[in-house]
Design an enzyme around this catalytic site. Sequence first.
Site, PDB file in Angstrom:
ATOM      1  N   PRO A 321       0.825  -1.209   0.000  1.00 56.41           N
ATOM      2  CA  PRO A 321       0.000   0.000   0.000  1.00 56.41           C
ATOM      3  C   PRO A 321       0.861   1.262   0.000  1.00 56.41           C
ATOM      4  CG  PRO A 321       0.131  -0.892   2.213  1.00 56.41           C
ATOM      5  CD  PRO A 321       0.880  -1.850   1.328  1.00 56.41           C
ATOM      6  N   GLY A 322       0.515   2.207  -0.839  1.00 52.77           N
ATOM      7  CA  GLY A 322       1.187   3.505  -0.822  1.00 52.77           C
ATOM      8  C   GLY A 322       0.170   4.566  -0.434  1.00 52.77           C
ATOM      9  N   ARG A 323      -0.769   4.790  -1.353  1.00 54.21           N
ATOM     10  CA  ARG A 323      -1.804   5.801  -1.156  1.00 54.21           C
ATOM     11  C   ARG A 323      -2.561   5.615   0.167  1.00 54.21           C
ATOM     12  NH1 ARG A 323      -4.497   7.718  -5.828  1.00 54.21           N
ATOM     13  NH2 ARG A 323      -3.705   5.790  -6.720  1.00 54.21           N
ATOM     14  N   ARG A 360      -2.980  15.381 -10.506  1.00 53.74           N
ATOM     15  CA  ARG A 360      -3.932  14.267 -10.573  1.00 53.74           C
ATOM     16  C   ARG A 360      -5.283  14.668 -11.160  1.00 53.74           C
ATOM     17  NH1 ARG A 360      -5.747  11.625  -7.138  1.00 53.74           N
ATOM     18  NH2 ARG A 360      -5.518   9.575  -8.070  1.00 53.74           N
ATOM     19  N   TYR A 364      -5.995  12.494 -14.295  1.00 55.37           N
ATOM     20  CA  TYR A 364      -6.933  11.379 -14.093  1.00 55.37           C
ATOM     21  C   TYR A 364      -8.369  11.837 -13.880  1.00 55.37           C
ATOM     22  CZ  TYR A 364      -2.438   9.421 -12.491  1.00 55.37           C
ATOM     23  OH  TYR A 364      -1.130   9.048 -12.361  1.00 55.37           O
ATOM     24  N   CYS A 391       0.007  28.501 -16.918  1.00 58.65           N
ATOM     25  CA  CYS A 391      -0.524  28.970 -18.195  1.00 58.65           C
ATOM     26  C   CYS A 391      -1.153  27.819 -18.944  1.00 58.65           C
ATOM     27  CB  CYS A 391       0.589  29.608 -19.006  1.00 58.65           C
ATOM     28  SG  CYS A 391       0.999  31.181 -18.296  1.00 58.65           S
ATOM     29  N   TYR A 421       1.026  10.818  -4.316  1.00 54.83           N
ATOM     30  CA  TYR A 421       1.114  11.150  -5.736  1.00 54.83           C
ATOM     31  C   TYR A 421       0.891  12.633  -6.035  1.00 54.83           C
ATOM     32  CZ  TYR A 421       0.907   6.097  -5.889  1.00 54.83           C
ATOM     33  OH  TYR A 421       1.156   4.768  -5.660  1.00 54.83           O
TER      34      TYR A 421
HETATM   35  N1  LLP Z   1       2.820  -1.800  -5.993  1.00 50.50           N
HETATM   36  C1  LLP Z   1       3.021  -1.623  -7.301  1.00 50.50           C
HETATM   37  C2  LLP Z   1       3.725  -2.654  -8.051  1.00 50.50           C
HETATM   38  C3  LLP Z   1       2.574  -0.461  -7.920  1.00 50.50           C
HETATM   39  O1  LLP Z   1       2.779  -0.301  -9.218  1.00 50.50           O
HETATM   40  C4  LLP Z   1       1.905   0.520  -7.165  1.00 50.50           C
HETATM   41  C5  LLP Z   1       1.440   1.742  -7.792  1.00 50.50           C
HETATM   42  C6  LLP Z   1       1.730   0.302  -5.798  1.00 50.50           C
HETATM   43  C7  LLP Z   1       2.192  -0.875  -5.239  1.00 50.50           C
HETATM   44  C8  LLP Z   1       1.075   1.290  -4.902  1.00 50.50           C
HETATM   45  O2  LLP Z   1      -0.245   1.574  -5.247  1.00 50.50           O
HETATM   46  P1  LLP Z   1      -1.169   2.431  -4.240  1.00 50.50           P
HETATM   47  O3  LLP Z   1      -1.433   1.576  -3.037  1.00 50.50           O
HETATM   48  O4  LLP Z   1      -0.424   3.665  -3.888  1.00 50.50           O
HETATM   49  O5  LLP Z   1      -2.384   2.736  -5.035  1.00 50.50           O
HETATM   50  N2  LLP Z   1      -0.015   8.131  -9.999  1.00 50.50           N
HETATM   51  C9  LLP Z   1      -1.248   7.386  -9.824  1.00 50.50           C
HETATM   52  C10 LLP Z   1      -1.006   6.087  -9.143  1.00 50.50           C
HETATM   53  C11 LLP Z   1       0.011   5.234  -9.874  1.00 50.50           C
HETATM   54  C12 LLP Z   1       0.303   4.000  -9.089  1.00 50.50           C
HETATM   55  C13 LLP Z   1       1.386   3.226  -9.696  1.00 50.50           C
HETATM   56  N3  LLP Z   1       1.693   2.029  -9.004  1.00 50.50           N
HETATM   57  C14 LLP Z   1      -2.214   8.250  -9.024  1.00 50.50           C
HETATM   58  O6  LLP Z   1      -1.892   9.373  -8.717  1.00 50.50           O
HETATM   59  O7  LLP Z   1      -3.342   7.818  -8.745  1.00 50.50           O
END
Ligand code: LLP
Length: 463
Positions: A321-323, A360, A364, A391, A421
């Site tokens: 998990p990141g987000r 974002r 998106y 701009c 992000y």
């Molecule tokens: N693991 C892998 C292999 C990934 O590619 C990603 C995200 C994560 C974990 C983490 O995903 P999360 O839990 O953060 O959703 N820039 C986009 C999101 C791109 C995510 C890319 N990979 C945004 O702003 O929504």
Amino acid sequence: MSRSAHPAGPRHADVLTEGHYSAPPADLNALDPKVWARTVSRDEDGVLTVGGRTVTGLAEEFGTPAYILDEADFRARARAWRTAFGTDADVFYAGKAFLSRAVVRWLDEEGLNLDVCSGGELATALSAGMDPARIAFHGNNKSTDEIRRAVEAGVGRIVLDSFQEIVRVAHIAQELGKRQKAQIRITVGVEAHTHEFIATAHEDQKFGIPLAGGQAAEAVRRALTLDGLELIGIHSHIGSQIFDMSGFEVAAHRVVGLLKDIRDEHGVELPEIDLGGGLGIAYTSSDDPREPHEIAKALTEIVTRECEAARLRVPRISVEPGRAIVGPTAFTLYEVGTVKPLESLRTYVSVDGGMSDNIRTALYDAEYSVALVSRTSDAEPMLTRVVGKHCESGDIVVKDAFLPADLAPGDLIAVPATGAYCRSMASNYNHVLRPPVVAVGDGEARVIVRRETEEDLLRLDVG
Ligand code: LLP
């Protein structure tokens, strides 16, 4: 700070046919805890406080725009993931969401591992003292230099993304006299219900090796023959901002199916599976994210059930998990520069940042919330669009939002849930300087990533 009233433009949502803000919220001063960091509230003067600091004080000390990050909330969310998965599983925080050395130290202290996806993220992790064995290295086109650095450092695993990379990593590891632990990233053919650009498990995209047509099985076959690799598992990441667990269910079913085929063909039971990240957070009040313990329970049950059916030992599960960890813990603090009512349309509120600190919305079509935070107001709701200073007409931070009709230049507004992000995807478009990240907690604030300066820009421009 000016408090002058001005023509408010349309007061109601009659120009909107869809979207989250089809009606103004009952109380514009209320702060929905779903979208704001946990220690956020308003003081007796109506000023938003976080970690025991007022936003007016933070703006004075650090300037705007700024990302304000609630350290206690970050640690609590990291810990909740760790606790939910227990000692039989690993939680790898996805550094791409937001990475800094302070974050690495918090993760280390809270017992999480780290997923990095570039040499830069790897360097950040190592320079903050993260144990390399707790780092997973991702990416669909890691350079040989990046691979070499990762293997030399002793990262715990490299996630292999293509046939060429299987050979490349094996070769580099062998050259260095090592046997590199690795997982193979496969695409399981699941369509995650999210924006096309952030869905990653359908087959027509760049990540992973398709399960379909036996390609993933062939990748495993090759990896198992190479001395430089120790294949420890299979990886699947189905996308981002996902609320529905059914995609994970299908993914787990297919990954376990592959483990079974591997056992049947090679007599090897791979000890690990990684189900990636992608769990959604609340950007607006209408989003309903699941709690880490519910997610852990659901994923563990799915994998256990599938393994029992396939008569396989249950592998060690990991998630990334990141987000879901950093997203809700920060908000972006902006100062209002201009307020421009457009007759029978809406009022455009320009802030001192924009698409360079939050791409974002433009990229998106992401939805965000916004609130007036330097004071409360009893004025009527006014339909606004919060825009930046770039701009470009697509430079929108919040597409449709209600703010009080007496909003004026000098007011501070904040956009919650920008921890993930936003800083990590920030740019210098128009040579606008990237904002700092200020960590707050227990009445203290400290800069963990400083504001960019014009000298920083000019240093890169060698003339
Ligand atoms: N693991 C892998 C292999 C990934 O590619 C990603 C995200 C994560 C974990 C983490 O995903 P999360 O839990 O953060 O959703 N820039 C986009 C999101 C791109 C995510 C890319 N990979 C945004 O702003 O929504």
